[in-house]
Design an enzyme around this catalytic site. Structure first.
Site, PDB file in Angstrom:
ATOM      1  N   LYS A   1       0.836  -1.201   0.000  1.00  0.00           N
ATOM      2  CA  LYS A   1       0.000   0.000   0.000  1.00  0.00           C
ATOM      3  C   LYS A   1       0.877   1.259   0.000  1.00  0.00           C
ATOM      4  CE  LYS A   1      -3.697  -2.050   2.860  1.00  0.00           C
ATOM      5  NZ  LYS A   1      -4.778  -2.546   2.050  1.00  0.00           N
TER       6      LYS A   1
ATOM      7  N   ARG B   1      -6.347  -8.301  -9.281  1.00  0.00           N
ATOM      8  CA  ARG B   1      -6.997  -9.595  -9.556  1.00  0.00           C
ATOM      9  C   ARG B   1      -8.460  -9.321  -9.879  1.00  0.00           C
ATOM     10  NH1 ARG B   1      -9.942  -9.259  -4.851  1.00  0.00           N
ATOM     11  NH2 ARG B   1      -8.745  -8.507  -3.094  1.00  0.00           N
TER      12      ARG B   1
HETATM   13  P1  ADP Z   1      -7.734  -3.976   3.289  1.00  0.00           P
HETATM   14  O1  ADP Z   1      -6.799  -4.098   2.106  1.00  0.00           O
HETATM   15  O2  ADP Z   1      -7.158  -4.521   4.556  1.00  0.00           O
HETATM   16  O3  ADP Z   1      -9.117  -4.461   2.997  1.00  0.00           O
HETATM   17  P2  ADP Z   1      -8.257  -1.193   2.587  1.00  0.00           P
HETATM   18  O4  ADP Z   1      -7.166  -0.212   2.545  1.00  0.00           O
HETATM   19  O5  ADP Z   1      -8.738  -1.740   1.289  1.00  0.00           O
HETATM   20  O6  ADP Z   1      -7.837  -2.398   3.571  1.00  0.00           O
HETATM   21  O7  ADP Z   1      -9.482  -0.573   3.366  1.00  0.00           O
HETATM   22  C1  ADP Z   1     -10.627  -1.328   3.662  1.00  0.00           C
HETATM   23  C2  ADP Z   1     -11.719  -0.444   4.211  1.00  0.00           C
HETATM   24  O8  ADP Z   1     -11.275   0.254   5.365  1.00  0.00           O
HETATM   25  C3  ADP Z   1     -12.206   0.646   3.278  1.00  0.00           C
HETATM   26  O9  ADP Z   1     -13.169   0.194   2.374  1.00  0.00           O
HETATM   27  C4  ADP Z   1     -12.786   1.634   4.278  1.00  0.00           C
HETATM   28  O10 ADP Z   1     -14.047   1.210   4.749  1.00  0.00           O
HETATM   29  C5  ADP Z   1     -11.835   1.547   5.431  1.00  0.00           C
HETATM   30  N1  ADP Z   1     -10.779   2.579   5.312  1.00  0.00           N
HETATM   31  C6  ADP Z   1      -9.574   2.430   4.717  1.00  0.00           C
HETATM   32  N2  ADP Z   1      -8.867   3.565   4.768  1.00  0.00           N
HETATM   33  C7  ADP Z   1      -9.634   4.462   5.417  1.00  0.00           C
HETATM   34  C8  ADP Z   1      -9.461   5.839   5.814  1.00  0.00           C
HETATM   35  N3  ADP Z   1      -8.343   6.501   5.545  1.00  0.00           N
HETATM   36  N4  ADP Z   1     -10.476   6.458   6.457  1.00  0.00           N
HETATM   37  C9  ADP Z   1     -11.628   5.787   6.740  1.00  0.00           C
HETATM   38  N5  ADP Z   1     -11.826   4.499   6.421  1.00  0.00           N
HETATM   39  C10 ADP Z   1     -10.853   3.841   5.765  1.00  0.00           C
END
Ligand code: ADP
Length: 667
Positions: A116, A291
């Site tokens: 990330k 993916r």
């Molecule tokens: P993972 O890869 O572990 O699933 P992500 O980065 O894709 O994590 O984030 C998953 C979810 O977490 C997002 O869809 C959102 O709901 C929440 N999230 C992620 N970053 C933020 C942020 N900066 N502020 C608020 N919610 C967040």
């Protein structure tokens, strides 16, 4: 195009890939663990090879074994599905080395987007908007705490290598930071073998809007619109939809273009998803998944395209079938993820046998992506997803109606599911009104997860009627089969059809015994629950577990499944579990089954003692079953002829499956 592909996955996604391959005339090879020897994906594929024991580390994650199978079976390409090896750059490299096409992006794109932090550094250079935060390499606590203060609390601590919400912590003040960082590092190290973290401003009410992108090896890249995945529990998606409701068109276009730019920045090829948070009209890149996504079917429903077909074409070197200006969308689609889990117990995964599994009928409006059939088991080894239910209609309201209808019609018995919870979301006024963001479920928790309520009178009435009708059918079959008036079949039930005017039944609801009385009337019944007023029940039909009645004047359709003393009543997607508190049934159960020829519990067939066509007397042993380390004899409940044997010695059987068919002799 490839002649043969291998699918390095299981469950619904393996089945879904096989379906497209078959339509395109491509031969498929499935791999499976010991536990999946009879799984749906194994049965669907043209060829299947066992790659090891049940634990994923010994089977589905064994890239070496999978490549070996690819070579042996002549598979020219491997589709990794999602999860497992799908974002494993090492496996993609091993494929390349072995001369097998990995159906996915180039190794370098997987590697960069797998971090990330690294992907954000790259996105910043490509002018893709980011959530304000820190994604630098320095990881000492002094740097992290200074950066957190600069960003401003609340901040979100994330594992750079993260996924599935692991290693993620919300930090509301400076005092909480040290603990959160230590905890996130531990979790990230354990899950990903990499403890580097990044910090982001924690947005208060974002929506999760992601863009489906596709690129080919000829430099073309398009976006296939967006999906809104804001309905999340613990940052994991529960219900997704496309398009994102109330998203201005110019924003949709800008997000799409930013996503394609993001993909091009890493020389992307194939299907990918660029995830953004959307808040107050602004959108911010959070990560890219390299993916096919679980929720890709909603995109397929609104675009009319088959994304797996596109993946295969692109992997075989073809150009993208359509250009950006040729892509259109129509209507609205939802996907709900059906899980074997218990919403009342913190969504604990549930395991067990799917004794009844009847999805709603598929049509242009309803699609069911599943990897299990009735009789299959949900085990502790794999993700307990039962199915993805996808619906489509002309607009959001109509599609949402389809979703509610399809959830209400979905029959699952044998494991606890989240269907009632999904139905509660789909019916919630705030969801209908598009008042959605990632905090939706938490905010409406009280509405979506009401405390367990006593069984409704309707469910109790349906259960009691079904028990009566089933016993009556059994008694009549036994009567027909034997003239012997001393048959235990007639006595065991403790009631006589012609002489008594009512029937009392006690049902255990949680810890409480509930009393149901059925009075016989010329046109049906009257049913009283717990001594309350009796309700007329007429127009009763009961066939294969499906009960229809007019109860107190209202038409009711219920499914009632009985297994031993356990009863499950399904009404409009809501499951009620009851136990029969009945001494005679208990006695019959202890005698070794009430004569049904279904497996009383999961086990192994030890011996088959009869042949098809053989005439047997009542009480003749038919099959020996070993279950829970005990032998169990399946006996003929009445004289008859064995008309089918469904299993042979050595076969594993799931609880409730029909072992054999006995045609009961008349008279
Ligand atoms: P993972 O890869 O572990 O699933 P992500 O980065 O894709 O994590 O984030 C998953 C979810 O977490 C997002 O869809 C959102 O709901 C929440 N999230 C992620 N970053 C933020 C942020 N900066 N502020 C608020 N919610 C967040």
């Amino acid at each position: 195009m490839f002649d043969t592909i291998l699918i390095a996955n299981r469950g619904e996604i393996a089945c879904r890939v096989i379906r497209t391959a078959r339509r395109m005339g491509i031969r498929t090879v499935a791999v499976h663990s010991d536990a999946d020897a009879k799984a749906m994906h194994v049965q669907m594929a043209d060829e299947a090879v066992c790659i090891g024991p049940a634990p994923v580390g010994d089977s589905y994650l064994r890239g070496d074994a999978i490549l070996e199978v690819a070579k042996r079976t002549g598979a020219q390409a491997i589709h990794p599905g999602y999860g497992f090896l799908s974002e494993n750059a090492g496996f993609a490299a091993a494929c390349a080395e072995a001369g097998v096409v990995f159906i996915g992006p180039p190794i370098e794109a997987i590697r960069v987007m797998g971090s990330k932090a690294e992907s954000k550094r790259l996105m910043a250079n490509a002018d893709v908007p980011l959530v304000p935060g820190y994604h630098g390499q320095a990881q000492d606590f002094a740097t992290l705490s200074a950066e957190a203060a600069r960003i401003g609390f609340p901040v979100l601590v994330k594992a750079s290598a993260g996924g599935g919400g692991k290693g993620m912590r919300v930090v509301r003040s400076a005092e909480e930071l040290a603990d959160a960082v230590a905890g996130a590092q531990r979790e990230a190290k354990a899950a990903f073998g990499d403890d580097s973290l990044l910090l982001e401003k924690y947005l208060s009410r974002p929506r999760h809007v992601e863009i489906q992108v596709f690129c080919d090896t000829h430099g073309n890249g398009v976006y296939l619109f967006e999906r809104d995945c804001s309905i999340q529990r613990r940052h994991q998606k529960v219900i997704e939809e496309a398009p994102a409701p109330n998203l201005p068109d110019d924003l949709r276009r800008r997000m799409g273009e930013a996503a394609v730019a993001a993909a091009k920045a890493v020389n992307y090829v194939g299907a990918g998803t660029v995830e953004f948070l959307y808040e107050d009209g602004g959108f911010y890149f959070i990560e890219m998944n390299t993916r096919l996504q679980v929720e890709h079917p909603v995109t397929e429903k609104i675009t009319g395209l088959d994304l797996v077909e596109w993946q295969l074409r692109v992997a075989a070197g073809a150009e993208l079938p359509l250009r950006q200006e040729q892509l259109t969308r129509k209507g609205h689609a939802f996907e709900a993820r059906l899980y074997a889990e218990d919403p009342q117990r913190e969504f604990l995964p549930a395991i067990g046998t799917l004794t009844r599994l009847r999805p709603p009928a598929e049509s242009d409006h309803v699609r069911v992506d599943t990897g299990v059939r009735e009789g299959d088991a949900v085990t502790m080894y794999y993700d307990p997803m039962i199915a993805k239910l996808i619906v489509w209609d002309e607009d959001r309201d109509a599609a949402l109606r389809r979703l509610r209808g399809a959830l209400a019609a979905y029959e699952v018995v044998g494991v606890t599911t989240n269907i009632g919870f999904l139905g509660a979301i789909a019916s919630h006024p705030a969801f209908r009104a598009v008042e959605i963001d990632t905090g939706f479920i938490e905010r409406h928790r009280a509405d979506l997860l009401p405390p367990p309520a006593p069984a409704s009178n309707t469910a109790l009435s349906a259960a009691a009627l079904a028990v009566l009708l089933r016993r009556r059918a059994e008694a009549q079959a036994a009567l027909r089969a034997r003239s012997d008036r001393h048959s235990p079949w007639l006595l065991a039930n403790g009631w006589r059809l012609n002489e008594e005017t009512h029937y009392d039944l006690s049902l255990i609801d949680g810890e409480t015994a509930r009393a149901v009385t059925l009075h016989f009337r010329s046109d049906g019944y009257e049913i009283a629950v717990d001594g309350g007023p009796a309700q007329p029940a007429t127009g009763v039909t009961f066939d294969d577990g499906a009960l229809t009645i007019s109860l107190g004047g209202a038409r009711l359709r219920a499914t009632v499944v009985q297994q031993g003393l356990d009863l499950t009543v399904l009404i409009d997607g809501v499951a009620t579990r009851l136990k029969l508190d009945d001494p005679s049934a208990r006695a019959a159960e202890q005698e070794g089954g009430s004569g049904r020829l279904s497996a009383p519990m999961p086990g192994t067939v030890v011996r088959v003692l009869v042949e098809v066509g053989q005439s047997v007397e009542a009480g003749t042993p038919l099959m020996l079953l070993e279950a829970m380390k005990m032998e169990h004899t399946i006996k003929a409940p009445a004289a008859g002829v064995v008309s089918a044997l469904n299993f042979a010695a050595g076969d594993q059987v799931a609880e409730g499956v029909d072992l054999l068919v006995l045609d009961i002799a008349e008279g």
